[in-house]
Scaffold this motif. Structure first.
Motif, mmCIF file in Angstrom:
data_model
loop_
_atom_site.group_PDB
_atom_site.id
_atom_site.type_symbol
_atom_site.label_atom_id
_atom_site.label_comp_id
_atom_site.label_asym_id
_atom_site.label_seq_id
_atom_site.Cartn_x
_atom_site.Cartn_y
_atom_site.Cartn_z
ATOM 1 N N MET A 130 0.847 -1.208 0.000
ATOM 2 C CA MET A 130 0.000 0.000 0.000
ATOM 3 C C MET A 130 0.876 1.249 0.000
ATOM 4 O O MET A 130 1.813 1.348 0.780
ATOM 5 C CB MET A 130 -0.872 -0.021 1.261
ATOM 6 C CG MET A 130 -1.894 1.071 1.336
ATOM 7 S SD MET A 130 -3.300 0.791 0.267
ATOM 8 C CE MET A 130 -3.882 -0.776 0.892
ATOM 9 N N ARG A 131 0.568 2.174 -0.898
ATOM 10 C CA ARG A 131 1.336 3.413 -0.952
ATOM 11 C C ARG A 131 0.515 4.545 -0.329
ATOM 12 O O ARG A 131 -0.654 4.729 -0.676
ATOM 13 C CB ARG A 131 1.608 3.715 -2.421
ATOM 14 C CG ARG A 131 2.410 4.943 -2.647
ATOM 15 C CD ARG A 131 2.852 5.003 -4.081
ATOM 16 N NE ARG A 131 3.573 6.239 -4.292
ATOM 17 C CZ ARG A 131 3.717 6.805 -5.467
ATOM 18 N NH1 ARG A 131 3.206 6.237 -6.533
ATOM 19 N NH2 ARG A 131 4.387 7.922 -5.598
ATOM 20 N N THR A 132 1.138 5.280 0.587
ATOM 21 C CA THR A 132 0.420 6.405 1.198
ATOM 22 C C THR A 132 0.774 7.693 0.472
ATOM 23 O O THR A 132 1.952 7.988 0.233
ATOM 24 C CB THR A 132 0.778 6.517 2.696
ATOM 25 O OG1 THR A 132 0.284 5.344 3.350
ATOM 26 C CG2 THR A 132 0.121 7.739 3.335
ATOM 27 N N ILE A 133 -0.266 8.442 0.081
ATOM 28 C CA ILE A 133 -0.073 9.739 -0.575
ATOM 29 C C ILE A 133 -0.523 10.797 0.424
ATOM 30 O O ILE A 133 -1.687 10.814 0.842
ATOM 31 C CB ILE A 133 -0.954 9.861 -1.840
ATOM 32 C CG1 ILE A 133 -0.796 8.660 -2.777
ATOM 33 C CG2 ILE A 133 -0.709 11.178 -2.559
ATOM 34 C CD1 ILE A 133 0.554 8.519 -3.374
ATOM 35 N N ARG A 134 0.385 11.694 0.774
ATOM 36 C CA ARG A 134 0.051 12.739 1.766
ATOM 37 C C ARG A 134 -0.295 14.039 1.027
ATOM 38 O O ARG A 134 0.564 14.605 0.344
ATOM 39 C CB ARG A 134 1.231 12.950 2.715
ATOM 40 C CG ARG A 134 1.591 11.712 3.538
ATOM 41 C CD ARG A 134 2.998 11.808 4.070
ATOM 42 N NE ARG A 134 3.946 12.059 2.984
ATOM 43 C CZ ARG A 134 5.194 12.471 3.143
ATOM 44 N NH1 ARG A 134 5.672 12.695 4.354
ATOM 45 N NH2 ARG A 134 5.977 12.676 2.099
ATOM 46 N N LEU A 135 -1.529 14.471 1.210
ATOM 47 C CA LEU A 135 -1.991 15.655 0.478
ATOM 48 C C LEU A 135 -2.121 16.874 1.370
ATOM 49 O O LEU A 135 -2.499 16.763 2.540
ATOM 50 C CB LEU A 135 -3.379 15.397 -0.119
ATOM 51 C CG LEU A 135 -3.515 14.286 -1.138
ATOM 52 C CD1 LEU A 135 -4.973 14.170 -1.588
ATOM 53 C CD2 LEU A 135 -2.604 14.531 -2.348
ATOM 54 N N LEU A 136 -1.855 18.020 0.772
ATOM 55 C CA LEU A 136 -2.242 19.298 1.374
ATOM 56 C C LEU A 136 -3.395 19.841 0.552
ATOM 57 O O LEU A 136 -3.403 19.691 -0.676
ATOM 58 C CB LEU A 136 -1.087 20.299 1.327
ATOM 59 C CG LEU A 136 0.117 20.010 2.206
ATOM 60 C CD1 LEU A 136 1.106 21.162 2.120
ATOM 61 C CD2 LEU A 136 -0.308 19.774 3.649
ATOM 62 N N MET A 137 -4.346 20.455 1.236
ATOM 63 C CA MET A 137 -5.483 21.053 0.516
ATOM 64 C C MET A 137 -5.561 22.545 0.772
ATOM 65 O O MET A 137 -5.479 22.978 1.920
ATOM 66 C CB MET A 137 -6.799 20.433 0.987
ATOM 67 C CG MET A 137 -6.972 18.995 0.544
ATOM 68 S SD MET A 137 -8.588 18.353 1.056
ATOM 69 C CE MET A 137 -9.692 19.285 -0.008
ATOM 70 N N VAL A 138 -5.735 23.301 -0.300
ATOM 71 C CA VAL A 138 -6.002 24.734 -0.147
ATOM 72 C C VAL A 138 -7.406 24.967 -0.690
ATOM 73 O O VAL A 138 -7.686 24.664 -1.847
ATOM 74 C CB VAL A 138 -4.992 25.591 -0.934
ATOM 75 C CG1 VAL A 138 -5.334 27.075 -0.769
ATOM 76 C CG2 VAL A 138 -3.585 25.324 -0.471
ATOM 77 N N GLY A 139 -8.299 25.466 0.172
ATOM 78 C CA GLY A 139 -9.679 25.690 -0.244
ATOM 79 C C GLY A 139 -10.552 24.514 0.160
ATOM 80 O O GLY A 139 -10.338 23.381 -0.285
ATOM 81 N N LEU A 140 -11.495 24.797 1.036
ATOM 82 C CA LEU A 140 -12.391 23.735 1.511
ATOM 83 C C LEU A 140 -13.849 24.168 1.299
ATOM 84 O O LEU A 140 -14.706 23.938 2.138
ATOM 85 C CB LEU A 140 -12.100 23.445 2.987
ATOM 86 C CG LEU A 140 -12.439 22.045 3.495
ATOM 87 C CD1 LEU A 140 -11.759 20.977 2.647
ATOM 88 C CD2 LEU A 140 -12.028 21.893 4.948
ATOM 89 N N GLY A 141 -14.067 24.797 0.168
ATOM 90 C CA GLY A 141 -15.436 25.196 -0.195
ATOM 91 C C GLY A 141 -16.161 23.996 -0.795
ATOM 92 O O GLY A 141 -15.836 22.842 -0.489
ATOM 93 N N ASN A 142 -17.122 24.286 -1.661
ATOM 94 C CA ASN A 142 -17.915 23.217 -2.282
ATOM 95 C C ASN A 142 -17.061 22.153 -2.936
ATOM 96 O O ASN A 142 -17.280 20.962 -2.742
ATOM 97 C CB ASN A 142 -18.830 23.816 -3.358
ATOM 98 C CG ASN A 142 -20.092 24.352 -2.724
ATOM 99 O OD1 ASN A 142 -20.556 23.826 -1.706
ATOM 100 N ND2 ASN A 142 -20.641 25.399 -3.307
#
Ligand code: HSE
Length: 342
Positions: free
Chosen positions: A1-13
């Motif tokens: 299993m490969r883990t992809i670590r994400l950052l998110m900018v913007g948590l609107g719709n």
């Protein structure tokens, strides 16, 4: 299993739509793609910011986002700017879904530049950076050995760019024509049903199709942004927003709509990109189409594109052009195409 670590900018719709799909598809992503997608940092202009190297539980994020406040969640770090988050947090990819600015592309373009320059993949649904800085961002991605996915900038998760960039690439696209704005198509449909312009626009706003300031929709700027993206990505040209001959739908009256009906035609706000005597011509304007044109049959908030190609003739794709899950899906699909290859 490969883990992809994400950052998110913007948590609107769109950001919330993406997280909803991510939580619903968690098992399937693990089973079919061998991917464990984890969100290690989030920054939203209105809701706040937090980061946790162990991953932030998606359900908690969705619950907090529904209340419009991330501050109640516990996390290793809180209260930072997007730039600080991009510097401080260890991550693999950036999901950029902040607000669109078609005049400057900022601040999203700077976030994307920063992520690409530090060797991170980026997926975005933001039209501003792609319409205004596509060549630069693509070059930066290439220089750094990473990819930028932007399918959701045109017709949300409907695979418009994917079709053009992949299957149709060698078919020689000669002309692109389509309905690239859901709000205006919805308004024109409602006017044909007998509603007044203002009433139809108010309904489009209630249903969440229209931009915060609907001027961008009804004056054709939103569609023009998509036309620029299609021209630059698929026709190999470099055009700007100001190169699009743009006109909106605000001057159309109920009488115009009924007159078209009597002639067996229908008004549609149409984006067109074509080569005329070696020069690229791009426009967004209301056209009265005969009902035999497939674009004339597309009603409500639905979008459509017709690619005219050398080897296949006309290929038309009809589908969603906006919406929470519809646009959120584009982010997931872009991520999957990046991580399936890498
Ligand atoms: N306001 C846009 C529309 C959303 O109506 O199509 C997608 O760009």
């Amino acid at each position: 299993m490969r883990t992809i670590r994400l950052l998110m900018v913007g948590l609107g719709n769109v950001g919330q739509g993406f997280l909803t799909i991510l939580s619903e598809q968690k098992q399937s992503l693990e089973t079919h793609y061998g991917l464990n997608i984890s969100v290690v940092g989030v920054n939203d202009l209105r809701m706040g910011s937090l980061a946790d190297s162990k991953g932030i539980p998606i359900q908690n994020l969705l619950a907090a986002a529904a209340k419009g406040d991330l501050s109640t969640l516990s996390a290793e770090q809180k209260g930072f700017t997007v730039e600080e988050m991009l510097d401080l947090v260890d991550y693999d990819g950036l999901v950029e879904a902040s607000y669109t600015n078609l005049q400057t592309g900022e601040p999203a373009t700077n976030y994307i530049r920063k992520a690409l320059a530090s060797g991170k993949h980026v997926v975005t649904t933001n039209k501003g950076p792609i319409a205004l800085h596509y060549a630069e961002l693509q070059a930066l991605a290439k220089q750094n050995g990473v990819q930028i996915g932007f399918e959701g900038t045109v017709m949300s998760g409907t695979p418009t760019l994917f079709l053009g960039m992949n299957w149709l690439r060698a078919a020689e696209i000669q002309r692109i024509q389509g309905i690239f704005n859901g709000t205006t198509n919805f308004i024109l449909t409602k006017m044909e049903e007998g509603k007044e312009y203002a009433e139809a626009l108010a309904e489009a706003q209630r249903l969440g199709y229209a931009e915060a300031d609907p001027t961008g929709d009804v004056e054709g700027y939103d569609a023009a942004g998509k036309v620029v993206i299609l021209a630059n990505v698929l026709m190999g040209k470099s055009i700007a927003m100001s190169d699009v001959d743009r006109q909106g739908i605000t001057h159309l009256t109920s009488t115009d709509i009924q007159n078209a009906q009597r002639e067996g035609k229908r008004w549609k706000l149409i984006g067109t990109i074509e080569m005329v005597e070696g020069t690229i011509k791009a426009s967004v304007k209301p056209l009265m189409l005969p009902l035999s044109n497939p674009l004339a049959q597309v009603m409500g908030a639905t979008n459509a594109v017709t690619y005219t190609t050398r080897y296949l003739g006309e290929v038309t794709l009809v589908g969603a052009g906006a919406g929470r899950l519809e646009t959120g899906y584009a982010l997931l699909a872009d991520l999957l195409s990046i991580y399936r290859k890498n």
